[in-house]
Design an enzyme around this catalytic site. Structure first.
Site, PDB file in Angstrom:
ATOM      1  N   HIS A 193       0.898  -1.174   0.159  1.00 12.78           N
ATOM      2  CA  HIS A 193       0.016   0.157  -0.031  1.00 12.78           C
ATOM      3  C   HIS A 193       0.946   1.160  -0.011  1.00 12.78           C
ATOM      4  O   HIS A 193       2.118   1.227   0.174  1.00 12.78           O
ATOM      5  CB  HIS A 193      -0.990  -0.013   1.144  1.00 12.78           C
ATOM      6  CG  HIS A 193      -0.378   0.037   2.533  1.00 12.78           C
ATOM      7  ND1 HIS A 193       0.508  -0.952   3.268  1.00 12.78           N
ATOM      8  CD2 HIS A 193      -0.362   1.141   3.381  1.00 12.78           C
ATOM      9  CE1 HIS A 193       0.734  -0.625   4.141  1.00 12.78           C
ATOM     10  NE2 HIS A 193       0.491   0.499   4.585  1.00 12.78           N
ATOM     11  N   HIS A 218       1.537   4.028   1.786  1.00 13.28           N
ATOM     12  CA  HIS A 218       2.039   4.827   3.074  1.00 13.28           C
ATOM     13  C   HIS A 218       3.341   4.899   2.897  1.00 13.28           C
ATOM     14  O   HIS A 218       4.160   3.936   2.755  1.00 13.28           O
ATOM     15  CB  HIS A 218       1.344   4.413   4.498  1.00 13.28           C
ATOM     16  CG  HIS A 218       0.045   4.419   4.444  1.00 13.28           C
ATOM     17  ND1 HIS A 218      -0.727   3.773   5.522  1.00 13.28           N
ATOM     18  CD2 HIS A 218      -0.815   5.400   3.985  1.00 13.28           C
ATOM     19  CE1 HIS A 218      -1.870   4.035   5.653  1.00 13.28           C
ATOM     20  NE2 HIS A 218      -2.151   5.239   4.730  1.00 13.28           N
ATOM     21  N   ASP A 251       5.885   5.035   4.963  1.00 14.57           N
ATOM     22  CA  ASP A 251       6.871   4.044   5.852  1.00 14.57           C
ATOM     23  C   ASP A 251       6.897   2.721   5.091  1.00 14.57           C
ATOM     24  O   ASP A 251       7.385   1.673   5.647  1.00 14.57           O
ATOM     25  CB  ASP A 251       6.111   3.818   6.952  1.00 14.57           C
ATOM     26  CG  ASP A 251       4.948   3.364   7.428  1.00 14.57           C
ATOM     27  OD1 ASP A 251       4.118   3.746   6.761  1.00 14.57           O
ATOM     28  OD2 ASP A 251       4.814   2.359   8.427  1.00 14.57           O
ATOM     29  N   HIS A 252       6.131   2.552   3.977  1.00 17.59           N
ATOM     30  CA  HIS A 252       6.129   1.314   3.023  1.00 17.59           C
ATOM     31  C   HIS A 252       6.661   1.416   1.840  1.00 17.59           C
ATOM     32  O   HIS A 252       6.970   0.420   1.312  1.00 17.59           O
ATOM     33  CB  HIS A 252       4.903   0.491   3.056  1.00 17.59           C
ATOM     34  CG  HIS A 252       4.361   0.276   4.396  1.00 17.59           C
ATOM     35  ND1 HIS A 252       4.059  -1.018   4.698  1.00 17.59           N
ATOM     36  CD2 HIS A 252       3.614   1.082   5.518  1.00 17.59           C
ATOM     37  CE1 HIS A 252       3.687  -1.331   6.065  1.00 17.59           C
ATOM     38  NE2 HIS A 252       3.351   0.178   6.337  1.00 17.59           N
ATOM     39  N   HIS A 277      -7.524  -0.530   5.414  1.00 22.67           N
ATOM     40  CA  HIS A 277      -6.424   0.225   6.213  1.00 22.67           C
ATOM     41  C   HIS A 277      -6.193   1.377   4.962  1.00 22.67           C
ATOM     42  O   HIS A 277      -6.405   2.527   5.265  1.00 22.67           O
ATOM     43  CB  HIS A 277      -5.092  -0.357   6.129  1.00 22.67           C
ATOM     44  CG  HIS A 277      -4.148   0.244   6.761  1.00 22.67           C
ATOM     45  ND1 HIS A 277      -3.945   0.911   8.129  1.00 22.67           N
ATOM     46  CD2 HIS A 277      -3.101   0.682   6.375  1.00 22.67           C
ATOM     47  CE1 HIS A 277      -2.950   1.567   8.103  1.00 22.67           C
ATOM     48  NE2 HIS A 277      -2.251   1.384   7.164  1.00 22.67           N
ATOM     49  N   ASP A 320      -0.403  -3.772   6.354  1.00 13.51           N
ATOM     50  CA  ASP A 320      -0.986  -3.339   7.526  1.00 13.51           C
ATOM     51  C   ASP A 320      -2.244  -3.578   7.755  1.00 13.51           C
ATOM     52  O   ASP A 320      -3.168  -2.934   8.329  1.00 13.51           O
ATOM     53  CB  ASP A 320      -0.827  -1.726   7.619  1.00 13.51           C
ATOM     54  CG  ASP A 320       0.294  -1.360   7.845  1.00 13.51           C
ATOM     55  OD1 ASP A 320       1.458  -2.349   8.160  1.00 13.51           O
ATOM     56  OD2 ASP A 320       0.712  -0.022   7.883  1.00 13.51           O
ATOM     57  N   HIS A 360       4.622  -4.313  11.134  1.00 13.16           N
ATOM     58  CA  HIS A 360       4.976  -3.686  12.423  1.00 13.16           C
ATOM     59  C   HIS A 360       4.965  -4.453  13.590  1.00 13.16           C
ATOM     60  O   HIS A 360       4.295  -5.621  13.934  1.00 13.16           O
ATOM     61  CB  HIS A 360       3.599  -2.581  12.855  1.00 13.16           C
ATOM     62  CG  HIS A 360       3.852  -1.530  11.880  1.00 13.16           C
ATOM     63  ND1 HIS A 360       4.755  -0.352  11.767  1.00 13.16           N
ATOM     64  CD2 HIS A 360       3.169  -1.522  10.593  1.00 13.16           C
ATOM     65  CE1 HIS A 360       4.325   0.479  10.814  1.00 13.16           C
ATOM     66  NE2 HIS A 360       3.657  -0.341  10.162  1.00 13.16           N
TER      67      HIS A 360
END
Length: 256
Positions: A52, A54, A56-57, A108, A130, A168
């Site tokens: 996805h 975001h 942090d990915h 998400h 996530d 995570h």
């Protein structure tokens, strides 16, 4: 074939597979840790999978692609660092001799996907981003409770021995919430003790498994009597259908 979680930021894992020569990484939010790992192991990065959009990915995708020439594969309906191969439900991805099925798991984010390999050295393997965490699930940033519950239900239908590679290290905080929801779950209490011991030694609690999550994760247990009673106590007068119970739990977890 080797499966490795590369720590990133404060609690992310960038999952990596390698065959001794070529490597695959999933959701590289930063590049330095991956670059150092590749150099240490003497590997060439072949493929980057993204679940996805975001940061942090995805934050390390561009620099890793530029440095290694790795191909990038990600969701069809999300903002992505171009260029990449976009995939959606039912597509198949071949990488390092493995065959991954693409699953669409919105909730998400609206276009979130997961990658599922039915046979990773005899055991199924799931990179779920996530969507599913050990003992929990992702926040609903773009999807609805009904969408997320449907996504989790489809993941829960995978074989019990599927290794679940979440992105995570949220397990201990998730389990504290899960114990508040279902305090009489003996499997949950035992798992919490095990994970506390692992984290005390700075070991990852992951990967989990689908079978374990079905026994301890309240978001996969919305039909269980104690979970329903707890949700009703949290929001008296609400219906007891699975979507309402899920929504009550997710809203509670947001402020827990």
């Amino acid at each position: 074939m080797h499966l490795t979680p590369i720590p990133a930021f404060t609690d992310n894992y960038i999952w990596a597979l390698h065959d001794g020569q070529r490597a695959l990484v999933v959701d590289p939010g930063e590049s330095d840790g991956v670059t150092q790992w590749l150099a240490k192991e003497g590997l060439r990065l072949d493929t980057i999978l993204i679940t996805h959009h975001h940061p942090d990915h995805t934050g390390g995708v561009a620099s890793l692609r530029e440095a290694t020439g790795a191909r990038v594969i990600g969701p069809a309906r999300e903002r992505m660092p171009e260029p990449l191969l976009r995939v959606s439900a039912g597509d198949e991805v071949q990488a390092l001799g493995l065959r991954f099925e693409v699953l669409e798991v919105p909730g998400h984010t609206a276009g979130h996907i997961a990658f599922y390999a039915a046979d990773f050295e005899g055991t199924p393997l799931l990179f779920c981003g996530d969507t599913l965490f050990s003992g929990g699930c992702g926040r609903l940033f773009e999807g609805t409770p009904a969408q997320m519950l449907d996504s989790l239900t489809r993941l829960a239908a995978l074989p019990d021995n599927t290794r679940v590679c979440c992105t995570h290290e949220y397990t201990l905080s998730n389990l504290r919430f899960a114990m508040a929801v279902e305090p009489h779950n003996a499997d949950l209490a035992a798992y919490q003790l095990r994970c506390q011991a692992q984290r005390a030694q700075n070991f990852p609690t992951l990967p989990s498994s689908i079978g374990l999550e079905k026994r301890i994760n309240p978001f996969l247990r919305t039909d269980q009597a104690e979970v329903v009673r707890t949700a009703q106590a949290r929001s008296p007068g609400q219906p007891t259908d699975a979507v309402t119970v899920f929504a009550t739990l997710r809203e509670w977890k947001n402020v827990f």
